[in-house]
Design a protein around this motif. Structure first.
Motif, PDB file in Angstrom:
ATOM      1  N   LEU A 119      14.797 -17.632  -3.905  1.00  0.00           N
ATOM      2  CA  LEU A 119      13.954 -17.007  -4.838  1.00  0.00           C
ATOM      3  C   LEU A 119      14.070 -17.344  -6.127  1.00  0.00           C
ATOM      4  O   LEU A 119      13.824 -16.072  -7.056  1.00  0.00           O
ATOM      5  N   SER A 120      14.868 -18.417  -6.654  1.00  0.00           N
ATOM      6  CA  SER A 120      15.452 -18.677  -7.324  1.00  0.00           C
ATOM      7  C   SER A 120      13.873 -18.475  -8.592  1.00  0.00           C
ATOM      8  O   SER A 120      13.573 -20.412  -8.176  1.00  0.00           O
ATOM      9  N   SER A 121      14.028 -18.733  -9.822  1.00  0.00           N
ATOM     10  CA  SER A 121      13.128 -18.755 -10.445  1.00  0.00           C
ATOM     11  C   SER A 121      11.542 -18.810 -10.305  1.00  0.00           C
ATOM     12  O   SER A 121      10.188 -18.507 -10.575  1.00  0.00           O
ATOM     13  N   VAL A 122      11.604 -17.654  -8.988  1.00  0.00           N
ATOM     14  CA  VAL A 122      10.279 -17.462  -8.618  1.00  0.00           C
ATOM     15  C   VAL A 122       9.366 -15.761 -10.025  1.00  0.00           C
ATOM     16  O   VAL A 122      10.402 -15.189 -10.012  1.00  0.00           O
ATOM     17  N   THR A 135      14.629  -8.481   2.159  1.00  0.00           N
ATOM     18  CA  THR A 135      16.561  -8.285   3.458  1.00  0.00           C
ATOM     19  C   THR A 135      16.755  -9.715   2.812  1.00  0.00           C
ATOM     20  O   THR A 135      15.952 -10.732   3.833  1.00  0.00           O
ATOM     21  N   GLY A 136      17.835  -9.581   2.292  1.00  0.00           N
ATOM     22  CA  GLY A 136      18.337 -11.032   2.470  1.00  0.00           C
ATOM     23  C   GLY A 136      17.971 -12.346   1.147  1.00  0.00           C
ATOM     24  O   GLY A 136      18.505 -13.708   1.845  1.00  0.00           O
ATOM     25  N   ALA A 137      17.359 -11.982   0.900  1.00  0.00           N
ATOM     26  CA  ALA A 137      16.240 -12.840  -0.108  1.00  0.00           C
ATOM     27  C   ALA A 137      17.208 -13.516  -1.507  1.00  0.00           C
ATOM     28  O   ALA A 137      17.665 -11.945  -1.716  1.00  0.00           O
ATOM     29  N   ILE A 138      17.806 -14.758  -1.568  1.00  0.00           N
ATOM     30  CA  ILE A 138      18.285 -14.774  -2.262  1.00  0.00           C
ATOM     31  C   ILE A 138      17.385 -15.179  -3.663  1.00  0.00           C
ATOM     32  O   ILE A 138      16.991 -15.867  -3.949  1.00  0.00           O
ATOM     33  N   TYR A 139      18.080 -14.471  -4.823  1.00  0.00           N
ATOM     34  CA  TYR A 139      16.761 -14.872  -6.314  1.00  0.00           C
ATOM     35  C   TYR A 139      17.986 -15.155  -7.450  1.00  0.00           C
ATOM     36  O   TYR A 139      19.118 -14.729  -7.463  1.00  0.00           O
ATOM     37  N   ASP A 140      18.070 -15.729  -8.680  1.00  0.00           N
ATOM     38  CA  ASP A 140      18.636 -15.698  -9.148  1.00  0.00           C
ATOM     39  C   ASP A 140      17.882 -14.974 -10.662  1.00  0.00           C
ATOM     40  O   ASP A 140      17.139 -14.062 -10.606  1.00  0.00           O
ATOM     41  N   GLU A 141      18.912 -15.089 -11.824  1.00  0.00           N
ATOM     42  CA  GLU A 141      18.488 -14.212 -13.044  1.00  0.00           C
ATOM     43  C   GLU A 141      16.746 -14.665 -13.921  1.00  0.00           C
ATOM     44  O   GLU A 141      16.644 -14.228 -14.655  1.00  0.00           O
ATOM     45  N   LYS A 142      16.649 -15.780 -13.364  1.00  0.00           N
ATOM     46  CA  LYS A 142      15.346 -16.266 -13.533  1.00  0.00           C
ATOM     47  C   LYS A 142      14.448 -16.184 -13.173  1.00  0.00           C
ATOM     48  O   LYS A 142      13.231 -16.099 -13.296  1.00  0.00           O
ATOM     49  N   THR A 143      14.230 -15.303 -12.033  1.00  0.00           N
ATOM     50  CA  THR A 143      13.172 -14.394 -10.770  1.00  0.00           C
ATOM     51  C   THR A 143      12.641 -13.460 -11.478  1.00  0.00           C
ATOM     52  O   THR A 143      13.380 -12.270 -12.280  1.00  0.00           O
ATOM     53  N   VAL A 144      11.634 -13.479 -11.764  1.00  0.00           N
ATOM     54  CA  VAL A 144      10.338 -12.409 -12.751  1.00  0.00           C
ATOM     55  C   VAL A 144      10.505 -11.457 -11.681  1.00  0.00           C
ATOM     56  O   VAL A 144       9.542 -11.974 -10.292  1.00  0.00           O
TER      57      VAL A 144
END
Length: 159
Positions: A119-122, A135-144
Protein backbone atom coordinates in the motif's frame (compact mmCIF):
# COMPACT_ATOMS: atom_id res chain seq x y z
CA UNK A 1 -10.85 -11.07 -31.24
CA UNK A 2 -10.68 -11.94 -27.56
CA UNK A 3 -13.20 -14.08 -25.68
CA UNK A 4 -14.03 -13.30 -22.06
CA UNK A 5 -15.24 -16.22 -19.96
CA UNK A 6 -17.62 -15.86 -17.01
CA UNK A 7 -18.00 -18.12 -13.97
CA UNK A 8 -21.46 -19.03 -15.28
CA UNK A 9 -19.89 -20.60 -18.38
CA UNK A 10 -21.12 -17.77 -20.59
CA UNK A 11 -18.70 -16.06 -22.96
CA UNK A 12 -18.53 -12.67 -24.68
CA UNK A 13 -16.40 -11.90 -27.72
CA UNK A 14 -14.68 -8.51 -27.96
CA UNK A 15 -13.40 -7.11 -31.28
CA UNK A 16 -9.83 -6.53 -30.10
CA UNK A 17 -6.74 -8.65 -29.50
CA UNK A 18 -6.12 -7.68 -25.85
CA UNK A 19 -7.74 -5.72 -23.04
CA UNK A 20 -4.76 -3.36 -22.66
CA UNK A 21 -5.92 0.29 -22.86
CA UNK A 22 -9.42 -0.78 -24.01
CA UNK A 23 -12.65 1.01 -23.06
CA UNK A 24 -14.81 -1.36 -20.99
CA UNK A 25 -16.61 1.41 -19.12
CA UNK A 26 -20.20 0.93 -18.07
CA UNK A 27 -20.31 -2.76 -19.01
CA UNK A 28 -21.98 -5.57 -17.05
CA UNK A 29 -19.06 -7.89 -16.38
CA UNK A 30 -20.55 -9.60 -13.32
CA UNK A 31 -18.57 -12.79 -12.56
CA UNK A 32 -16.09 -12.22 -15.42
CA UNK A 33 -12.77 -14.05 -15.23
CA UNK A 34 -9.76 -11.81 -15.89
CA UNK A 35 -7.39 -14.12 -14.00
CA UNK A 36 -3.77 -13.78 -15.22
CA UNK A 37 -4.80 -11.36 -18.01
CA UNK A 38 -3.15 -8.04 -18.78
CA UNK A 39 -5.74 -5.26 -18.56
CA UNK A 40 -3.23 -2.44 -18.01
CA UNK A 41 -4.71 0.96 -18.68
CA UNK A 42 -8.17 -0.47 -19.41
CA UNK A 43 -11.13 1.75 -18.53
CA UNK A 44 -13.71 -0.03 -16.33
CA UNK A 45 -15.26 3.23 -15.07
CA UNK A 46 -18.77 2.56 -13.77
CA UNK A 47 -18.71 -1.11 -14.79
CA UNK A 48 -20.42 -3.90 -12.89
CA UNK A 49 -17.52 -6.14 -11.84
CA UNK A 50 -19.24 -7.87 -8.92
CA UNK A 51 -17.65 -11.24 -8.17
CA UNK A 52 -15.12 -10.75 -10.99
CA UNK A 53 -11.82 -12.61 -10.72
CA UNK A 54 -8.62 -10.62 -11.29
CA UNK A 55 -6.24 -12.95 -9.44
CA UNK A 56 -2.64 -12.59 -10.73
CA UNK A 57 -3.86 -10.09 -13.34
CA UNK A 58 -1.93 -7.00 -14.46
CA UNK A 59 -4.06 -3.88 -13.95
CA UNK A 60 -1.35 -1.21 -13.93
CA UNK A 61 -2.96 2.19 -14.53
CA UNK A 62 -6.46 0.74 -15.01
CA UNK A 63 -9.44 3.02 -14.36
CA UNK A 64 -12.06 1.49 -12.07
CA UNK A 65 -13.61 4.58 -10.54
CA UNK A 66 -17.26 4.20 -9.55
CA UNK A 67 -17.13 0.50 -10.48
CA UNK A 68 -19.10 -2.13 -8.55
CA UNK A 69 -16.40 -4.47 -7.21
CA UNK A 70 -18.31 -6.27 -4.47
CA UNK A 71 -16.82 -9.69 -3.69
CA UNK A 72 -14.27 -9.39 -6.52
CA UNK A 73 -10.85 -10.96 -6.03
CA UNK A 74 -7.50 -9.36 -6.86
CA UNK A 75 -5.14 -11.83 -5.16
CA UNK A 76 -1.50 -11.19 -6.09
CA UNK A 77 -2.59 -8.73 -8.80
CA UNK A 78 -0.28 -5.95 -10.04
CA UNK A 79 -2.42 -2.85 -9.47
CA UNK A 80 0.06 0.02 -9.42
CA UNK A 81 -1.57 3.42 -10.04
CA UNK A 82 -5.09 1.97 -10.41
CA UNK A 83 -7.91 4.49 -9.99
CA UNK A 84 -10.50 2.95 -7.65
CA UNK A 85 -11.94 6.33 -6.63
CA UNK A 86 -15.51 6.06 -5.34
CA UNK A 87 -15.73 2.37 -6.26
CA UNK A 88 -17.81 -0.03 -4.21
CA UNK A 89 -15.24 -2.60 -3.12
CA UNK A 90 -17.25 -4.15 -0.28
CA UNK A 91 -15.81 -7.57 0.65
CA UNK A 92 -13.29 -7.38 -2.21
CA UNK A 93 -10.12 -9.42 -1.70
CA UNK A 94 -6.79 -7.68 -2.37
CA UNK A 95 -4.65 -10.45 -0.81
CA UNK A 96 -0.98 -9.70 -1.56
CA UNK A 97 -1.95 -7.28 -4.36
CA UNK A 98 0.49 -4.49 -5.22
CA UNK A 99 -1.62 -1.33 -5.03
CA UNK A 100 1.34 1.07 -4.94
CA UNK A 101 0.24 4.55 -6.01
CA UNK A 102 -3.43 3.56 -6.33
CA UNK A 103 -6.34 5.76 -5.26
CA UNK A 104 -9.27 4.43 -3.24
CA UNK A 105 -10.39 7.92 -2.24
CA UNK A 106 -14.08 7.80 -1.37
CA UNK A 107 -14.33 4.07 -2.14
CA UNK A 108 -16.38 1.80 0.16
CA UNK A 109 -14.00 -0.90 1.43
CA UNK A 110 -16.15 -2.33 4.23
CA UNK A 111 -15.25 -5.99 4.80
CA UNK A 112 -12.43 -5.95 2.24
CA UNK A 113 -9.22 -7.88 2.77
CA UNK A 114 -5.86 -6.20 2.17
CA UNK A 115 -3.88 -9.00 3.82
CA UNK A 116 -0.21 -8.74 2.83
CA UNK A 117 -0.97 -6.04 0.24
CA UNK A 118 1.55 -3.39 -0.80
CA UNK A 119 0.00 0.00 0.00
CA UNK A 120 2.89 2.39 -0.62
CA UNK A 121 1.71 5.86 -1.68
CA UNK A 122 -1.92 4.69 -1.78
CA UNK A 123 -4.78 7.08 -1.06
CA UNK A 124 -6.93 5.06 1.34
CA UNK A 125 -9.11 7.95 2.47
CA UNK A 126 -12.02 5.56 1.97
CA UNK A 127 -15.35 4.74 3.57
CA UNK A 128 -15.55 2.01 6.23
CA UNK A 129 -11.77 1.51 6.22
CA UNK A 130 -12.15 0.47 9.89
CA UNK A 131 -14.11 -2.60 8.72
CA UNK A 132 -11.33 -3.83 6.39
CA UNK A 133 -8.54 -6.30 7.26
CA UNK A 134 -5.01 -4.91 6.82
CA UNK A 135 -3.12 -7.78 8.48
CA UNK A 136 0.46 -7.72 7.22
CA UNK A 137 -0.23 -4.98 4.65
CA UNK A 138 2.78 -2.73 4.09
CA UNK A 139 2.43 1.05 3.83
CA UNK A 140 4.73 4.08 3.89
CA UNK A 141 4.68 7.75 4.91
CA UNK A 142 3.00 8.68 1.61
CA UNK A 143 0.00 6.42 2.23
CA UNK A 144 -3.09 8.51 3.01
CA UNK A 145 -5.53 7.22 5.62
CA UNK A 146 -8.76 8.75 6.96
CA UNK A 147 -8.20 11.31 9.72
CA UNK A 148 -7.89 9.55 13.07
CA UNK A 149 -7.45 6.06 11.58
CA UNK A 150 -4.52 4.07 13.01
CA UNK A 151 -3.57 1.43 10.40
CA UNK A 152 -1.29 -0.42 12.80
CA UNK A 153 -4.28 -1.17 15.05
CA UNK A 154 -5.71 -3.02 12.05
CA UNK A 155 -2.54 -5.02 11.32
CA UNK A 156 -0.77 -2.81 8.77
CA UNK A 157 3.00 -2.39 8.96
CA UNK A 158 4.78 0.89 8.22
CA UNK A 159 8.07 0.64 6.33
Amino acid sequence: MITLIFETGDTVDFPFDSFVEEDLSGLDLHRAIFERLDVSGADFTGSNLRNAIFDYAILVGAKMSKAALMNSTFSCAKMEDVDLTESIAVFADFYKADLSGASLKGADVGGSRFIGAKLSSVNLDAKRVDEADFTGAIYDEKTVWPVGFDPEMYGAIKI
